[in-house]
Design a protein around this motif. Structure first.
Motif, PDB file in Angstrom:
ATOM      1  N   GLN A  84       0.829  -1.207   0.000  1.00 51.96           N
ATOM      2  CA  GLN A  84       0.000   0.000   0.000  1.00 51.96           C
ATOM      3  C   GLN A  84       0.864   1.257   0.000  1.00 51.96           C
ATOM      4  OE1 GLN A  84      -2.459  -1.040   3.487  1.00 51.96           O
ATOM      5  NE2 GLN A  84      -4.211  -0.531   2.193  1.00 51.96           N
ATOM      6  N   ILE A  85       1.860   1.285   0.861  1.00 54.13           N
ATOM      7  CA  ILE A  85       2.728   2.463   0.944  1.00 54.13           C
ATOM      8  C   ILE A  85       3.520   2.632  -0.340  1.00 54.13           C
ATOM      9  CG2 ILE A  85       4.720   3.451   2.152  1.00 54.13           C
ATOM     10  CD1 ILE A  85       3.586   2.038   4.715  1.00 54.13           C
ATOM     11  N   ARG A  86       4.092   1.549  -0.842  1.00 53.11           N
ATOM     12  CA  ARG A  86       4.917   1.630  -2.048  1.00 53.11           C
ATOM     13  C   ARG A  86       4.079   1.996  -3.281  1.00 53.11           C
ATOM     14  NH1 ARG A  86       8.559   2.632  -3.774  1.00 53.11           N
ATOM     15  NH2 ARG A  86       9.387   0.921  -4.967  1.00 53.11           N
ATOM     16  N   SER A  87       2.849   1.523  -3.329  1.00 55.76           N
ATOM     17  CA  SER A  87       2.042   1.790  -4.518  1.00 55.76           C
ATOM     18  C   SER A  87       1.635   3.251  -4.637  1.00 55.76           C
ATOM     19  CB  SER A  87       0.807   0.889  -4.554  1.00 55.76           C
ATOM     20  OG  SER A  87      -0.130   1.278  -3.581  1.00 55.76           O
ATOM     21  N   VAL A  88       1.666   3.979  -3.541  1.00 55.99           N
ATOM     22  CA  VAL A  88       1.325   5.404  -3.585  1.00 55.99           C
ATOM     23  C   VAL A  88       2.291   6.148  -4.511  1.00 55.99           C
ATOM     24  CG1 VAL A  88       1.210   7.521  -2.201  1.00 55.99           C
ATOM     25  CG2 VAL A  88       0.178   5.416  -1.351  1.00 55.99           C
ATOM     26  N   VAL A  89       3.554   5.754  -4.522  1.00 60.48           N
ATOM     27  CA  VAL A  89       4.541   6.423  -5.375  1.00 60.48           C
ATOM     28  C   VAL A  89       4.740   5.706  -6.713  1.00 60.48           C
ATOM     29  CG1 VAL A  89       5.759   7.541  -3.473  1.00 60.48           C
ATOM     30  CG2 VAL A  89       6.504   5.288  -4.258  1.00 60.48           C
ATOM     31  N   ALA A  90       3.901   4.722  -7.017  1.00 57.64           N
ATOM     32  CA  ALA A  90       4.033   3.988  -8.281  1.00 57.64           C
ATOM     33  C   ALA A  90       3.996   4.904  -9.508  1.00 57.64           C
ATOM     34  CB  ALA A  90       2.970   2.901  -8.386  1.00 57.64           C
ATOM     35  N   PRO A  91       3.120   5.912  -9.574  1.00 59.30           N
ATOM     36  CA  PRO A  91       3.155   6.787 -10.749  1.00 59.30           C
ATOM     37  C   PRO A  91       4.518   7.450 -10.942  1.00 59.30           C
ATOM     38  CG  PRO A  91       1.106   7.107  -9.557  1.00 59.30           C
ATOM     39  CD  PRO A  91       1.980   6.238  -8.698  1.00 59.30           C
ATOM     40  N   LEU A  92       5.100   7.922  -9.847  1.00 57.68           N
ATOM     41  CA  LEU A  92       6.407   8.562  -9.950  1.00 57.68           C
ATOM     42  C   LEU A  92       7.482   7.554 -10.343  1.00 57.68           C
ATOM     43  CD1 LEU A  92       8.192  11.047  -9.678  1.00 57.68           C
ATOM     44  CD2 LEU A  92       8.443  10.505  -7.254  1.00 57.68           C
ATOM     45  N   VAL A  93       7.408   6.356  -9.818  1.00 64.47           N
ATOM     46  CA  VAL A  93       8.407   5.331 -10.141  1.00 64.47           C
ATOM     47  C   VAL A  93       8.389   4.999 -11.633  1.00 64.47           C
ATOM     48  CG1 VAL A  93       9.057   2.910  -9.761  1.00 64.47           C
ATOM     49  CG2 VAL A  93       8.467   4.360  -7.817  1.00 64.47           C
ATOM     50  N   ILE A  94       7.210   4.892 -12.210  1.00 65.53           N
ATOM     51  CA  ILE A  94       7.115   4.604 -13.646  1.00 65.53           C
ATOM     52  C   ILE A  94       7.651   5.789 -14.450  1.00 65.53           C
ATOM     53  CG2 ILE A  94       5.583   3.995 -15.554  1.00 65.53           C
ATOM     54  CD1 ILE A  94       5.839   1.775 -13.489  1.00 65.53           C
ATOM     55  N   ILE A  95       7.305   7.000 -14.040  1.00 65.58           N
ATOM     56  CA  ILE A  95       7.835   8.192 -14.708  1.00 65.58           C
ATOM     57  C   ILE A  95       9.355   8.220 -14.597  1.00 65.58           C
ATOM     58  CG2 ILE A  95       7.925  10.724 -14.608  1.00 65.58           C
ATOM     59  CD1 ILE A  95       4.920  10.594 -13.774  1.00 65.58           C
ATOM     60  N   ASP A  96       9.872   7.845 -13.435  1.00 66.85           N
ATOM     61  CA  ASP A  96      11.328   7.780 -13.240  1.00 66.85           C
ATOM     62  C   ASP A  96      11.981   6.812 -14.223  1.00 66.85           C
ATOM     63  OD1 ASP A  96      10.956   9.480 -11.154  1.00 66.85           O
ATOM     64  OD2 ASP A  96      11.446   8.035  -9.590  1.00 66.85           O
ATOM     65  N   MET A  97      11.350   5.684 -14.441  1.00 68.28           N
ATOM     66  CA  MET A  97      11.904   4.702 -15.385  1.00 68.28           C
ATOM     67  C   MET A  97      12.008   5.294 -16.787  1.00 68.28           C
ATOM     68  SD  MET A  97      10.035   1.180 -14.349  1.00 68.28           S
ATOM     69  CE  MET A  97      10.098   0.515 -12.716  1.00 68.28           C
ATOM     70  N   VAL A  98      10.983   6.028 -17.176  1.00 65.30           N
ATOM     71  CA  VAL A  98      10.998   6.676 -18.484  1.00 65.30           C
ATOM     72  C   VAL A  98      12.076   7.759 -18.518  1.00 65.30           C
ATOM     73  CG1 VAL A  98       9.645   8.071 -20.108  1.00 65.30           C
ATOM     74  CG2 VAL A  98       8.582   6.132 -18.933  1.00 65.30           C
ATOM     75  N   ALA A  99      12.184   8.538 -17.451  1.00 60.72           N
ATOM     76  CA  ALA A  99      13.200   9.591 -17.383  1.00 60.72           C
ATOM     77  C   ALA A  99      14.599   8.988 -17.454  1.00 60.72           C
ATOM     78  CB  ALA A  99      13.032  10.406 -16.102  1.00 60.72           C
ATOM     79  N   GLN A 100      14.806   7.890 -16.758  1.00 61.21           N
ATOM     80  CA  GLN A 100      16.100   7.219 -16.800  1.00 61.21           C
ATOM     81  C   GLN A 100      16.401   6.724 -18.224  1.00 61.21           C
ATOM     82  OE1 GLN A 100      16.504   3.536 -14.555  1.00 61.21           O
ATOM     83  NE2 GLN A 100      18.600   4.109 -14.046  1.00 61.21           N
TER      84      GLN A 100
END
Length: 123
Positions: A42-58
């Motif tokens: 639950q806690i980790r999924s809150v930042v899932a949108p940012l994590v996916i965006i980070d992957m694209v940025a990387q």
């Protein structure tokens, strides 16, 4: 698009995450283990949108032959995660680990997105 995918992941975790955890952990998993895993997810999924965006940025950084920024982002996230674990896990347990990892993801994202902004300005 990456943000939408992240929101989809968050939605899936919050809607059917617990049964998915039970299924992937197997019948021998204790209720306590499932509960801890559920809280972490639950806690980790809150930042899932940012994590996916980070992957694209990387990926954008790497595609433009910038290997330093992703390396710096990984280093920063690792340090933040280690320090966060040392601070939060003794007091908050599994939830503290999840918060530390989420904050580490955010720190990585800030570094990567700042670089993407610079790259886009150069184009």
């Amino acid at each position: 698009l990456a943000g939408i995918m992240g929101m989809l992941i968050t939605t899936v975790v919050y809607s059917i995450g617990r049964p998915l955890l039970r299924w992937t952990a197997g019948a021998s998993a204790s209720n306590e283990l499932i509960q801890l895993a559920w809280q972490y997810c639950q806690i980790r999924s809150v930042v899932a949108p940012l994590v996916i965006i980070d992957m694209v940025a990387q990926s954008l950084c790497l595609a433009t032959l910038d290997i330093q920024t992703p390396a710096l982002a990984v280093l920063a996230a690792s340090i933040v995660n280690i320090v966060g674990d040392l601070l939060f896990v003794p007091k908050f347990g599994m939830q503290g680990a999840a918060v530390a990892t989420a904050v580490a993801s955010i720190s990585s994202g800030i570094i990567l997105l700042r670089r993407v902004k610079q790259i886009m300005a150069e184009w």
